[in-house]
Design an enzyme around this catalytic site. Structure first.
Site, PDB file in Angstrom:
ATOM      1  N   ASN A  30      90.194  22.215  81.998  1.00  0.00           N
ATOM      2  CA  ASN A  30      90.986  21.413  81.063  1.00  0.00           C
ATOM      3  C   ASN A  30      92.416  21.296  81.588  1.00  0.00           C
ATOM      4  O   ASN A  30      93.167  22.263  81.547  1.00  0.00           O
ATOM      5  CB  ASN A  30      90.953  22.073  79.676  1.00  0.00           C
ATOM      6  CG  ASN A  30      91.720  21.280  78.627  1.00  0.00           C
ATOM      7  OD1 ASN A  30      92.435  20.333  78.952  1.00  0.00           O
ATOM      8  ND2 ASN A  30      91.584  21.666  77.377  1.00  0.00           N
ATOM      9  N   HIS A  35      88.208  13.507  76.752  1.00  0.00           N
ATOM     10  CA  HIS A  35      88.999  14.676  77.150  1.00  0.00           C
ATOM     11  C   HIS A  35      88.066  15.796  77.616  1.00  0.00           C
ATOM     12  O   HIS A  35      87.074  16.115  76.959  1.00  0.00           O
ATOM     13  CB  HIS A  35      89.840  15.136  75.948  1.00  0.00           C
ATOM     14  CG  HIS A  35      90.583  16.402  76.211  1.00  0.00           C
ATOM     15  ND1 HIS A  35      91.409  16.557  77.305  1.00  0.00           N
ATOM     16  CD2 HIS A  35      90.613  17.583  75.540  1.00  0.00           C
ATOM     17  CE1 HIS A  35      91.923  17.777  77.281  1.00  0.00           C
ATOM     18  NE2 HIS A  35      91.456  18.421  76.225  1.00  0.00           N
ATOM     19  N   CYS A  45      96.590  18.160  73.958  1.00  0.00           N
ATOM     20  CA  CYS A  45      95.555  17.506  74.779  1.00  0.00           C
ATOM     21  C   CYS A  45      95.390  16.018  74.472  1.00  0.00           C
ATOM     22  O   CYS A  45      94.701  15.311  75.209  1.00  0.00           O
ATOM     23  CB  CYS A  45      94.220  18.226  74.629  1.00  0.00           C
ATOM     24  SG  CYS A  45      94.247  19.872  75.367  1.00  0.00           S
TER      25      CYS A  45
HETATM   26  C1  LIG Z   1      86.688  28.921  74.109  1.00  0.00           C
HETATM   27  C2  LIG Z   1      85.194  28.633  74.017  1.00  0.00           C
HETATM   28  C3  LIG Z   1      84.689  28.187  75.363  1.00  0.00           C
HETATM   29  C4  LIG Z   1      84.466  29.893  73.614  1.00  0.00           C
HETATM   30  O1  LIG Z   1      83.089  29.613  73.448  1.00  0.00           O
HETATM   31  P1  LIG Z   1      82.317  30.129  72.144  1.00  0.00           P
HETATM   32  O2  LIG Z   1      80.912  29.748  72.330  1.00  0.00           O
HETATM   33  O3  LIG Z   1      83.050  29.597  70.953  1.00  0.00           O
HETATM   34  O4  LIG Z   1      82.472  31.674  72.279  1.00  0.00           O
HETATM   35  P2  LIG Z   1      83.044  32.697  71.210  1.00  0.00           P
HETATM   36  O5  LIG Z   1      84.543  32.595  71.171  1.00  0.00           O
HETATM   37  O6  LIG Z   1      82.281  32.541  69.946  1.00  0.00           O
HETATM   38  O7  LIG Z   1      82.633  34.028  71.906  1.00  0.00           O
HETATM   39  C5  LIG Z   1      81.275  34.408  72.029  1.00  0.00           C
HETATM   40  C6  LIG Z   1      81.254  35.768  72.693  1.00  0.00           C
HETATM   41  O8  LIG Z   1      81.679  35.647  74.053  1.00  0.00           O
HETATM   42  C7  LIG Z   1      82.785  36.514  74.307  1.00  0.00           C
HETATM   43  N1  LIG Z   1      83.688  35.863  75.227  1.00  0.00           N
HETATM   44  C8  LIG Z   1      84.805  35.117  74.957  1.00  0.00           C
HETATM   45  N2  LIG Z   1      85.353  34.680  76.087  1.00  0.00           N
HETATM   46  C9  LIG Z   1      84.586  35.138  77.102  1.00  0.00           C
HETATM   47  C10 LIG Z   1      84.655  35.005  78.486  1.00  0.00           C
HETATM   48  N3  LIG Z   1      85.613  34.309  79.091  1.00  0.00           N
HETATM   49  N4  LIG Z   1      83.681  35.595  79.231  1.00  0.00           N
HETATM   50  C11 LIG Z   1      82.702  36.292  78.653  1.00  0.00           C
HETATM   51  N5  LIG Z   1      82.593  36.463  77.325  1.00  0.00           N
HETATM   52  C12 LIG Z   1      83.530  35.881  76.557  1.00  0.00           C
HETATM   53  C13 LIG Z   1      83.415  36.715  72.957  1.00  0.00           C
HETATM   54  O9  LIG Z   1      84.159  37.921  72.924  1.00  0.00           O
HETATM   55  C14 LIG Z   1      82.222  36.760  72.047  1.00  0.00           C
HETATM   56  O10 LIG Z   1      81.618  38.041  72.132  1.00  0.00           O
HETATM   57  P3  LIG Z   1      81.025  38.730  70.806  1.00  0.00           P
HETATM   58  O11 LIG Z   1      79.936  37.788  70.336  1.00  0.00           O
HETATM   59  O12 LIG Z   1      80.556  40.032  71.326  1.00  0.00           O
HETATM   60  O13 LIG Z   1      82.175  38.811  69.872  1.00  0.00           O
HETATM   61  C15 LIG Z   1      84.909  27.541  72.963  1.00  0.00           C
HETATM   62  O14 LIG Z   1      85.134  28.053  71.687  1.00  0.00           O
HETATM   63  C16 LIG Z   1      85.739  26.311  73.136  1.00  0.00           C
HETATM   64  O15 LIG Z   1      85.559  25.580  74.089  1.00  0.00           O
HETATM   65  N6  LIG Z   1      86.622  26.009  72.160  1.00  0.00           N
HETATM   66  C17 LIG Z   1      87.402  24.811  72.172  1.00  0.00           C
HETATM   67  C18 LIG Z   1      88.344  24.855  73.293  1.00  0.00           C
HETATM   68  C19 LIG Z   1      89.172  23.659  73.378  1.00  0.00           C
HETATM   69  O16 LIG Z   1      88.674  22.583  73.300  1.00  0.00           O
HETATM   70  N7  LIG Z   1      90.459  23.915  73.595  1.00  0.00           N
HETATM   71  C20 LIG Z   1      91.422  22.985  73.943  1.00  0.00           C
HETATM   72  C21 LIG Z   1      91.720  22.084  72.852  1.00  0.00           C
HETATM   73  S1  LIG Z   1      91.652  20.580  73.495  1.00  0.00           S
END
Ligand SMILES: CC(C)(COP(=O)(O)OP(=O)(O)OC[C@H]1O[C@@H](n2cnc3c(N)ncnc32)[C@H](O)[C@@H]1OP(=O)(O)O)[C@@H](O)C(=O)NCCC(=O)NCCS
Length: 332
Positions: free
Chosen positions: A286, A256, A116
């Site tokens: 993204n 980003h 990214c």
């Molecule tokens: C991916 C992302 C959106 C997930 O958000 P989060 O708040 O961290 O969520 P978590 O992974 O902790 O998941 C929380 C809960 O939601 C659930 N969950 C995950 N994806 C889900 C989805 N698409 N829909 C519904 N629930 C979801 C998980 O299973 C978890 O459930 P649990 O608490 O029962 O285990 C976030 O972590 C993120 O943006 N990370 C960085 C991504 C990024 O920048 N990537 C590119 C690099 S540049």
């Protein structure tokens, strides 16, 4: 004689027509619009549906948009850099094909991959070539067909990414406008947390890697989120301090677009007013290498000559950084 700087003199962009909304994703994986919107800020993303088109198609469209709007003669372009994580093929470089297709017949071209942060690093590369005095017109394109490496049964990744491309032309400037300063960083600890495991030299593709889904992006979202928030905010704050920029001096944050909450955390550390924080994540998700140039293209009409832009990115690797750039033109 004043020091030669490298300025952005034109931008372009392209996203495919097909819209993949949160509502449709609800029918594909166990997720919902409310979860995606509050956790990421994304409402929809664009997908290049044509099976016979790769990242080059997106890149060519963005470059053609820039050429058409700016009137630059493609034969005068010295170099085409393509920032991408999804090249058409592992070999040969997609940039070479793109350069030929857009009529940049006198240019040399290559790809640049830093997940990214590819476009941000590419800005540094493009500017360095121009500042050296060796090349006068460097076309930097950021393009990714993320849908080609996403598993649409994996709700952890398929809600995040979209396809798109943007382009920026770098040229010499004698008024001191253009790239002013940069902080670029990387840390190999990151490759455990965001990766495509198979298809490279370490684990060449096989029936087994395909069966295991190792040709798709896998991400430990929580860990990536944690590193992204602190590192992107750190470098953005530092580049302001280092250049004696107060929050009033910064006109625009070009960050980003990976997660709305990461962008907000960075803006808050910079003490920036919300109106200066440019956002289009709700429309595109993204798009990896395309987020920064798509912001430039979408919001070009707001920028005034002399405006202070702070760019910031964070990506797989890990790779991250911040660039301070003075905008060089008013849009006609
Ligand atoms: C991916 C992302 C959106 C997930 O958000 P989060 O708040 O961290 O969520 P978590 O992974 O902790 O998941 C929380 C809960 O939601 C659930 N969950 C995950 N994806 C889900 C989805 N698409 N829909 C519904 N629930 C979801 C998980 O299973 C978890 O459930 P649990 O608490 O029962 O285990 C976030 O972590 C993120 O943006 N990370 C960085 C991504 C990024 O920048 N990537 C590119 C690099 S540049």
């Amino acid at each position: 004689m004043s020091k030669l700087t490298a300025a952005i003199t034109a931008v372009g962009g392209y996203v495919p027509d097909f819209v993949l909304s949160n509502k449709v994703l609800e029918t594909m994986v166990d997720t919902n619009d409310e979860w995606i919107t509050t956790r990421t800020g994304i409402k929809e993303r664009r997908i290049l549906k044509d099976k016979d088109k790769g990242t080059s198609f997106l890149a060519i469209k963005a470059a053609e948009d820039l050429i058409q709007k700016s009137g630059v003669n493609p034969a005068e372009i010295d170099m085409v850099l393509l920032a991408t994580t999804t090249p058409d093929m592992p070999v040969a470089a997609t940039a070479v094909y793109v350069a030929t297709q857009i009529g940049a017949v006198n240019a040399f071209a290559y790809d640049l991959q830093a997940a990214c942060s590819s476009f941000l690093y590419g800005m540094s590369t493009a500017a360095a070539y121009v500042q050296s005095g060796r090349y006068k017109k460097v076309l930097l394109i950021g393009a990714d067909k993320m849908s080609s490496i996403i598993d649409y049964t994996d709700r952890a990744t398929c809600i995040i990414f979209g396809d798109g491309a943007g382009a920026a032309l770098f040229e010499p400037n004698e008024e001191g406008l253009g790239l002013q300063d940069e902080i670029l960083r990387s840390d190999g600890i990151g490759r455990e947390f965001l990766k495509i495991e198979a298809g490279g030299s370490l684990l060449p593709p096989s029936h087994e890697t395909i069966d295991n889904g190792q040709h798709y992006v896998h991400q430990d979202g929580k860990t990536v989120f944690k590193y992204a928030v602190s590192n992107m905010a750190d470098v953005s704050e530092r580049i302001m301090q280092r250049n004696d920029l107060g929050h009033d001096d910064v006109n625009w944050l070009i960050a980003h677009q990976a997660n709305r909450r990461i962008i907000d955390a960075t803006a808050s550390r910079m003490n920036l007013d919300e109106s200066k924080v440019l956002i289009n994540i709700e429309k595109y998700g993204n798009t990896t290498s395309a987020t920064l140039p798509l912001l430039l293209n979408d919001f070009e009409h707001l920028f005034k000559k002399g405006d202070n832009l702070i760019f910031a990115s964070f990506g797989g690797g890990f790779t991250w950084g911040s660039i301070y750039l003075k905008w060089a033109y008013d849009k006609k």
